[in-house]
Design a protein around this motif. Structure first.
Motif, mmCIF file in Angstrom:
data_model
loop_
_atom_site.group_PDB
_atom_site.id
_atom_site.type_symbol
_atom_site.label_atom_id
_atom_site.label_comp_id
_atom_site.label_asym_id
_atom_site.label_seq_id
_atom_site.Cartn_x
_atom_site.Cartn_y
_atom_site.Cartn_z
ATOM 1 N N SER A 114 -36.840 13.946 0.679
ATOM 2 C CA SER A 114 -37.848 13.243 -0.098
ATOM 3 C C SER A 114 -39.242 13.723 0.267
ATOM 4 O O SER A 114 -40.124 13.751 -0.579
ATOM 5 N N SER A 137 -33.822 16.853 -7.148
ATOM 6 C CA SER A 137 -35.037 16.072 -7.315
ATOM 7 C C SER A 137 -34.693 14.757 -8.023
ATOM 8 O O SER A 137 -33.683 14.118 -7.720
ATOM 9 N N SER A 138 -35.496 14.360 -8.983
ATOM 10 C CA SER A 138 -35.298 13.099 -9.701
ATOM 11 C C SER A 138 -36.181 13.107 -10.945
ATOM 12 O O SER A 138 -37.259 13.718 -10.946
ATOM 13 N N SER A 140 -37.820 10.767 -11.593
ATOM 14 C CA SER A 140 -38.999 10.056 -11.097
ATOM 15 C C SER A 140 -40.152 11.003 -10.812
ATOM 16 O O SER A 140 -41.289 10.548 -10.615
ATOM 17 N N ALA A 141 -39.882 12.301 -10.783
ATOM 18 C CA ALA A 141 -40.954 13.275 -10.555
ATOM 19 C C ALA A 141 -41.959 13.306 -11.711
ATOM 20 O O ALA A 141 -43.084 13.796 -11.529
ATOM 21 N N TYR A 142 -41.588 12.795 -12.881
ATOM 22 C CA TYR A 142 -42.513 12.839 -14.013
ATOM 23 C C TYR A 142 -43.686 11.893 -13.805
ATOM 24 O O TYR A 142 -43.576 10.850 -13.145
ATOM 25 N N VAL A 156 -45.784 16.345 -14.282
ATOM 26 C CA VAL A 156 -45.203 15.643 -13.144
ATOM 27 C C VAL A 156 -46.282 14.870 -12.399
ATOM 28 O O VAL A 156 -47.482 15.107 -12.573
ATOM 29 N N GLU A 169 -45.005 6.737 -3.267
ATOM 30 C CA GLU A 169 -45.304 7.945 -4.044
ATOM 31 C C GLU A 169 -44.072 8.848 -4.117
ATOM 32 O O GLU A 169 -44.167 10.069 -4.106
ATOM 33 N N TYR A 170 -42.915 8.208 -4.212
ATOM 34 C CA TYR A 170 -41.635 8.924 -4.223
ATOM 35 C C TYR A 170 -41.600 10.032 -5.274
ATOM 36 O O TYR A 170 -41.225 11.178 -4.993
ATOM 37 N N GLY A 171 -41.996 9.698 -6.503
ATOM 38 C CA GLY A 171 -41.937 10.681 -7.582
ATOM 39 C C GLY A 171 -42.835 11.872 -7.323
ATOM 40 O O GLY A 171 -42.431 13.029 -7.522
ATOM 41 N N LYS A 174 -41.341 14.056 -4.676
ATOM 42 C CA LYS A 174 -40.265 14.882 -5.229
ATOM 43 C C LYS A 174 -40.836 16.073 -6.000
ATOM 44 O O LYS A 174 -40.326 17.202 -5.901
ATOM 45 N N ARG A 193 -33.067 17.464 -11.785
ATOM 46 C CA ARG A 193 -33.696 16.140 -11.825
ATOM 47 C C ARG A 193 -32.713 15.119 -12.394
ATOM 48 O O ARG A 193 -32.669 14.894 -13.600
#
Length: 373
Positions: A114, A137-138, A140-142, A156, A169-171, A174, A193
């Motif tokens: 992460s 990734s995920s 959630s990166a967007y 992103v 700030e996880y996204g 990523k 993702r």
């Protein structure tokens, strides 16, 4: 190490001299199971949680050799006999990568990062020791989900500070992990993702709530309307596709990897049919759920309001992944297998689900909903 170097040089020479014929001749029938270039040496960073065991099983079934790098603290939930056949490397991505030094692999699957710092450290160490690096990734990166049909070119999220390590700030973390992978591996970087990953081994209980709740039967509180969109991807479909992506060159790039969009009502009906359940569904409006403290994604798992800032969260484009070979098993199979796995867990684990609507709150809200009609 000498064997690995010789093998890598041989494979590259064979590809230039005639490609698959030379490699198949050298490795025999096992190569047919292992992908275009024959059996590979695959390093999985992580490997003992959720998608990791499915990756290990599939890679070994296809004839590959597998090493996993973990802290040595997590027991895999299943496939224990497969883990007797992998190389176990122990360390810590914070400060101990010694077990990876001086080694070579054909491909890396990075499941466990992460923090961007972790990816920067592993890619710097391994950039000259492996051919391909796949980072999980995920979506959630967007930057947001304010549009329907978001594809891989959508903006992103950005970190508020370069070195921040804050799961709020996880996204953005990523997204920076992705960039670190690209910086080190260029066209040999593969970014996957996923959306919500579901099925046996789910340690979050997010989607598991639905088949378990439907299996219990009775009146089920369902979110908003049957037409609301939903997406999820079976951990086995995702894991098997990830292994196939690293089996050969030419798959570099970024892929959204969740399921195809379907109406929430259809998902619940498929689950009910698969489990032969007597469940009935009562669709409670977004506003009423909000008034009664029913939380999207937390209580109503796999669901967010299909409007405003979350309109696109369950309507992400997976066209690139499907073109690259991602396939989907029937949802009914996922539902049955998930309930079977869930019922195999210890009673104390099942008594404390990590997501979903508690039975008492569900009953209270349903009673209030009917009283308001």
């Amino acid at each position: 190490m000498a064997w690995n170097q010789t093998r890598r040089e041989f494979m590259k020479t064979s590809a230039r001299a005639g490609g698959a014929l030379g490699v198949l001749g050298a490795f025999g029938s096992a190569a047919c199971a292992g992908g275009e270039a024959g059996p590979l040496r695959i390093l999985i960073l992580g490997g003992t949680r959720f998608i990791g065991p499915h990756q290990v099983k599939y890679a070994l079934d296809r004839g590959h050799e597998v090493s996993i790098f973990t802290r040595g603290q997590t027991e895999p939930p299943f496939y224990h006999d497969y883990f007797e056949r992998v190389e176990h490397l122990v360390g810590d991505r914070n400060d101990d990568l010694a077990a990876l030094e001086g080694r070579e692999w054909d491909a890396v699957i990075d499941n466990s990062a992460s923090y961007p710092r972790w990816v920067a450290m592993t890619t710097e160490l391994l950039r000259d020791q492996v051919d391909r690096y796949l980072f999980v990734s995920s979506i959630s990166a967007y930057a947001d989900f304010a549009a329907v049909g978001i594809d891989e070119d959508y903006p992103v999220a950005q970190l508020s500070a370069p070195d921040i390590e804050d799961m709020r700030e996880y996204g953005a973390m990523k997204a920076q992990c992705e960039q670190n992978t690209r910086d080190a591996f260029g066209e040999n970087a593969i970014i996957v993702r996923p959306g919500l990953i579901v099925g046996p081994g789910d340690n979050t209980d997010r989607w598991t709530y639905w088949p378990v709740r439907v299996d219990r039967g009775g009146e089920v509180l369902a979110p908003n309307t049957p037409a609301d969109p939903v997406q999820n991807v079976d951990a086995r479909d995702l894991s098997e596709w990830i292994v196939r992506l690293v089996e050969g060159p030419g798959n570099g790039g970024t892929y959204n990897a969740t399921g195809e969009v379907q109406p929430f009502g259809d998902m619940l009906e498929e689950i009910r049919g698969a489990l032969a359940s007597d469940a009935t569904f009562t669709w409670v409006s977004t506003e009423f759920m909000q008034e009664h403290n029913v939380v999207p994604w937390g209580h109503m798992t796999n669901w967010t309001p299909p409007e405003g800032p979350t309109v696109g969260m369950n309507q992400v484009s997976v066209a690139a992944a499907v073109q690259a070979g991602l396939t989907f098993r029937p949802l009914a199979d996922t539902a049955r297998d998930t309930v079977e796995w869930w019922n195999s867990l210890p009673e104390d684990r099942r008594a404390e689900p990590r997501a979903g609507l508690p039975a008492e709150l569900e009953a209270e809200v349903l009673a209030a909903w009917h009283a308001s009609a």
